[in-house]
Write a protein that holds these residues in place. Sequence first.
Motif, PDB file in Angstrom:
ATOM      1  N   TRP A   1      -7.077  -0.231   3.460  1.00 17.60           N
ATOM      2  CA  TRP A   1      -5.817  -0.458   4.168  1.00 17.60           C
ATOM      3  C   TRP A   1      -5.115   0.525   4.767  1.00 17.60           C
ATOM      4  O   TRP A   1      -4.391   0.623   5.878  1.00 17.60           O
ATOM      5  CB  TRP A   1      -4.746  -1.319   3.355  1.00 17.60           C
ATOM      6  CG  TRP A   1      -5.075  -2.767   3.069  1.00 17.60           C
ATOM      7  CD1 TRP A   1      -5.506  -3.541   2.016  1.00 17.60           C
ATOM      8  CD2 TRP A   1      -5.306  -3.682   4.094  1.00 17.60           C
ATOM      9  NE1 TRP A   1      -5.694  -4.752   2.267  1.00 17.60           N
ATOM     10  CE2 TRP A   1      -5.602  -4.782   3.623  1.00 17.60           C
ATOM     11  CE3 TRP A   1      -5.254  -3.768   5.618  1.00 17.60           C
ATOM     12  CZ2 TRP A   1      -5.756  -6.076   4.403  1.00 17.60           C
ATOM     13  CZ3 TRP A   1      -5.212  -4.734   6.387  1.00 17.60           C
ATOM     14  CH2 TRP A   1      -5.736  -6.181   5.909  1.00 17.60           C
ATOM     15  N   LYS A   2      -5.257   1.720   4.134  1.00 21.05           N
ATOM     16  CA  LYS A   2      -4.724   3.055   4.512  1.00 21.05           C
ATOM     17  C   LYS A   2      -5.221   3.714   5.771  1.00 21.05           C
ATOM     18  O   LYS A   2      -4.584   4.055   6.721  1.00 21.05           O
ATOM     19  CB  LYS A   2      -4.643   4.124   3.434  1.00 21.05           C
ATOM     20  CG  LYS A   2      -3.789   4.100   2.269  1.00 21.05           C
ATOM     21  CD  LYS A   2      -3.998   4.819   1.198  1.00 21.05           C
ATOM     22  CE  LYS A   2      -2.986   4.538  -0.145  1.00 21.05           C
ATOM     23  NZ  LYS A   2      -3.206   5.390  -1.259  1.00 21.05           N
TER      24      LYS A   2
ATOM     25  N   VAL B   1       0.835  -1.073  -0.087  1.00 21.52           N
ATOM     26  CA  VAL B   1      -0.017  -0.087   0.026  1.00 21.52           C
ATOM     27  C   VAL B   1       0.756   1.347   0.060  1.00 21.52           C
ATOM     28  O   VAL B   1       1.660   1.539   0.785  1.00 21.52           O
ATOM     29  CB  VAL B   1      -1.016   0.123   1.159  1.00 21.52           C
ATOM     30  CG1 VAL B   1      -1.574   1.515   1.176  1.00 21.52           C
ATOM     31  CG2 VAL B   1      -1.815  -1.039   1.121  1.00 21.52           C
TER      32      VAL B   1
ATOM     33  N   VAL C   1      -9.661  -6.206   6.672  1.00 22.26           N
ATOM     34  CA  VAL C   1     -10.265  -5.759   5.361  1.00 22.26           C
ATOM     35  C   VAL C   1     -11.083  -6.916   4.715  1.00 22.26           C
ATOM     36  O   VAL C   1     -10.376  -8.040   4.465  1.00 22.26           O
ATOM     37  CB  VAL C   1      -9.323  -5.152   4.697  1.00 22.26           C
ATOM     38  CG1 VAL C   1     -10.046  -4.715   3.122  1.00 22.26           C
ATOM     39  CG2 VAL C   1      -8.801  -3.734   5.162  1.00 22.26           C
TER      40      VAL C   1
ATOM     41  N   LEU D   1       2.636  -2.943   5.547  1.00 22.83           N
ATOM     42  CA  LEU D   1       1.807  -1.909   5.978  1.00 22.83           C
ATOM     43  C   LEU D   1       2.049  -1.510   7.260  1.00 22.83           C
ATOM     44  O   LEU D   1       1.875  -0.477   7.738  1.00 22.83           O
ATOM     45  CB  LEU D   1       0.283  -2.723   5.890  1.00 22.83           C
ATOM     46  CG  LEU D   1      -0.787  -1.896   6.304  1.00 22.83           C
ATOM     47  CD1 LEU D   1      -1.181  -1.005   5.125  1.00 22.83           C
ATOM     48  CD2 LEU D   1      -1.972  -2.592   6.756  1.00 22.83           C
TER      49      LEU D   1
ATOM     50  N   VAL E   1     -14.036  -2.138   5.930  1.00 24.40           N
ATOM     51  CA  VAL E   1     -13.272  -2.688   7.002  1.00 24.40           C
ATOM     52  C   VAL E   1     -14.232  -3.149   8.156  1.00 24.40           C
ATOM     53  O   VAL E   1     -15.238  -2.599   8.404  1.00 24.40           O
ATOM     54  CB  VAL E   1     -12.455  -1.342   7.728  1.00 24.40           C
ATOM     55  CG1 VAL E   1     -11.420  -1.505   8.847  1.00 24.40           C
ATOM     56  CG2 VAL E   1     -11.624  -1.076   6.422  1.00 24.40           C
TER      57      VAL E   1
ATOM     58  N   VAL F   1      -6.650   1.426   8.105  1.00 16.72           N
ATOM     59  CA  VAL F   1      -6.204   0.387   9.012  1.00 16.72           C
ATOM     60  C   VAL F   1      -4.891   0.888   9.478  1.00 16.72           C
ATOM     61  O   VAL F   1      -4.305   0.900  10.512  1.00 16.72           O
ATOM     62  CB  VAL F   1      -6.291  -0.939   8.551  1.00 16.72           C
ATOM     63  CG1 VAL F   1      -5.407  -2.141   9.553  1.00 16.72           C
ATOM     64  CG2 VAL F   1      -7.655  -1.452   8.126  1.00 16.72           C
ATOM     65  N   ARG F   2      -3.985   1.280   8.509  1.00 13.84           N
ATOM     66  CA  ARG F   2      -2.370   1.590   8.771  1.00 13.84           C
ATOM     67  C   ARG F   2      -2.631   2.763   9.744  1.00 13.84           C
ATOM     68  O   ARG F   2      -1.614   2.947  10.716  1.00 13.84           O
ATOM     69  CB  ARG F   2      -1.825   2.128   7.565  1.00 13.84           C
ATOM     70  CG  ARG F   2      -0.306   2.280   7.737  1.00 13.84           C
ATOM     71  CD  ARG F   2       0.377   2.367   6.308  1.00 13.84           C
ATOM     72  NE  ARG F   2      -0.145   3.302   5.448  1.00 13.84           N
ATOM     73  CZ  ARG F   2       0.226   3.387   4.384  1.00 13.84           C
ATOM     74  NH1 ARG F   2       0.787   2.829   3.622  1.00 13.84           N
ATOM     75  NH2 ARG F   2      -0.477   4.429   3.435  1.00 13.84           N
TER      76      ARG F   2
ATOM     77  N   VAL G   1      -3.020  -9.056   5.370  1.00 12.51           N
ATOM     78  CA  VAL G   1      -2.418  -7.726   5.593  1.00 12.51           C
ATOM     79  C   VAL G   1      -1.313  -7.513   4.480  1.00 12.51           C
ATOM     80  O   VAL G   1      -0.393  -8.532   4.372  1.00 12.51           O
ATOM     81  CB  VAL G   1      -1.825  -7.835   6.905  1.00 12.51           C
ATOM     82  CG1 VAL G   1      -1.127  -6.272   6.941  1.00 12.51           C
ATOM     83  CG2 VAL G   1      -2.902  -7.996   7.971  1.00 12.51           C
ATOM     84  N   PRO G   2      -1.565  -6.731   3.755  1.00 12.02           N
ATOM     85  CA  PRO G   2      -0.343  -6.219   2.620  1.00 12.02           C
ATOM     86  C   PRO G   2       1.119  -6.185   3.505  1.00 12.02           C
ATOM     87  O   PRO G   2       1.320  -5.751   4.445  1.00 12.02           O
ATOM     88  CB  PRO G   2      -0.732  -5.100   2.186  1.00 12.02           C
ATOM     89  CG  PRO G   2      -2.179  -4.780   2.350  1.00 12.02           C
ATOM     90  CD  PRO G   2      -2.475  -5.529   3.779  1.00 12.02           C
TER      91      PRO G   2
ATOM     92  N   THR H   1     -10.126  -1.513  -1.540  1.00 10.43           N
ATOM     93  CA  THR H   1      -9.110  -1.956  -0.575  1.00 10.43           C
ATOM     94  C   THR H   1      -7.785  -1.186  -0.378  1.00 10.43           C
ATOM     95  O   THR H   1      -7.589  -1.041   0.644  1.00 10.43           O
ATOM     96  CB  THR H   1      -8.591  -3.164  -1.192  1.00 10.43           C
ATOM     97  OG1 THR H   1      -8.170  -3.252  -2.450  1.00 10.43           O
ATOM     98  CG2 THR H   1      -9.735  -4.417  -1.175  1.00 10.43           C
ATOM     99  N   ASP H   2      -7.500  -0.439  -1.325  1.00 11.63           N
ATOM    100  CA  ASP H   2      -6.562   0.693  -1.344  1.00 11.63           C
ATOM    101  C   ASP H   2      -6.845   1.639   0.113  1.00 11.63           C
ATOM    102  O   ASP H   2      -6.062   1.863   1.077  1.00 11.63           O
ATOM    103  CB  ASP H   2      -6.364   1.345  -2.431  1.00 11.63           C
ATOM    104  CG  ASP H   2      -5.003   2.318  -2.284  1.00 11.63           C
ATOM    105  OD1 ASP H   2      -3.914   1.822  -2.064  1.00 11.63           O
ATOM    106  OD2 ASP H   2      -5.335   3.618  -2.203  1.00 11.63           O
TER     107      ASP H   2
END
Length: 432
Positions: free
Chosen positions: A333-334, A42, A322, A129, A105, A336-337, A125-126, A329-330
């Motif tokens: 995850w941002k 990400v 996610v 991340l 999420v 979540v980060r 999880v990417p 999704t992009d």
Amino acid sequence: MSKLSRRTALRLTASMALGAALPLAGCGREGDAAAASGAKKVDASPATGTVNVWAAQGDADVLGTVVKPFRSANPDLVVKTTLIPNAEYYTKLQAAIAAGKGPDVAQFFPESQAQFLDLSTLLPVPEGLVDPGSFFTSLWDAGVVNGVAYTVPWYAYTYALVYRADLAKKAGVEAPTTWAGMEPFLKALQGAGAAHALGADIGWDIFNGQDVAMYAWQAGASLVTSGGKWNLNTPQMVDALDYNASFFTAGTADTSGPTFLDAQPYFVSGKTASMITGPWVIGQLDTAAKQSGWTASHVATAPLPAGASSSVSFSAGGTWGVLADSGNTDAAWKLVRYLAKPSTQVAQYKAYSSMPAVISAWDDPAIKGQPLLDAFFTQLKTTRAFPQVSTWQQVATRLGKEVEAVAKGKETAAGAAANIQAYAESVGTGKR
């Protein structure tokens, strides 16, 4: 939500229905787990579009305030948050997932998320991340199956010993460090004026089951074998059941009270003098005493006494994942980060007293300046995740009833251990 109702919420969460069984998970702390699963990195570009977030009422009540800086930094992003009552959360989430109408999420709970840790439900999880090593080990591991991480820790809690420091000082005793020291300590607190030394949990439910599972770990037990089978009828489980029952048979705890809603008033009044409980209670006691500063002058905390093997406790709290069918999704995850950043978790603590899952966040003066939290920090470093088995909550709830039978002298510890093993084998592990 008040800090008192937080405990109520935990009991309600424990009653949530569980869904379809998933494979028994083997956890591992794999830094490249997401890379192995093919998850894409990400980047640092702004998040855009719309992200739908579902969370259980409680710690998430302040989410709007906590993510406000993230929304300001990403003006082309819309974050829609849906808060659902704890007792309904997992059932509604399961139904939404089954219908293909889940959020982007979703919040999960490390102690009960095993059923969701699957590629058909959650995205891995990417890579890069977050740093897996930045979290308390057991909280990260609770979301890892076969080397693939599915959830990111958000907040943490565990149990420690909370006791009346004034009564301990009067009795001339210090917090015990071993099981053997627990009864003399409790007896001394009674001698200093407490009617019952320990305000033990008498709900006879999943929480009692979790307590005894924790004591079994302290005695050296494994709740499941390396081959994924239930391992509850053991000498260590018998020791755990006997240890828990000893509080009642020795007269240091009472099978008739307090109920969990009465725990703080009993403690403040001196009807009890200690509790084995979570960090949220620290913020409740001044209110129960109706006196600012009462807690600081009357209370102390300590890590749990060690059994034959260790003083390990369990890890619990909140995580984020996610969903596999997320439409953004992009941006998901941002978000979540951002929620995993130490500064964000400190903001969550300031807004709701949620203890951070990121270890470095505990160095913030807002937390480090509170000595009563030190024992919880120490304890969180020696915690384990409950078995990654979709039937664990059923088994723990039944174990709570066996705990009651032993505490009230209606069953031997050996008989209870055999009973819970038989029950666990009857419901299985959910392994496919």
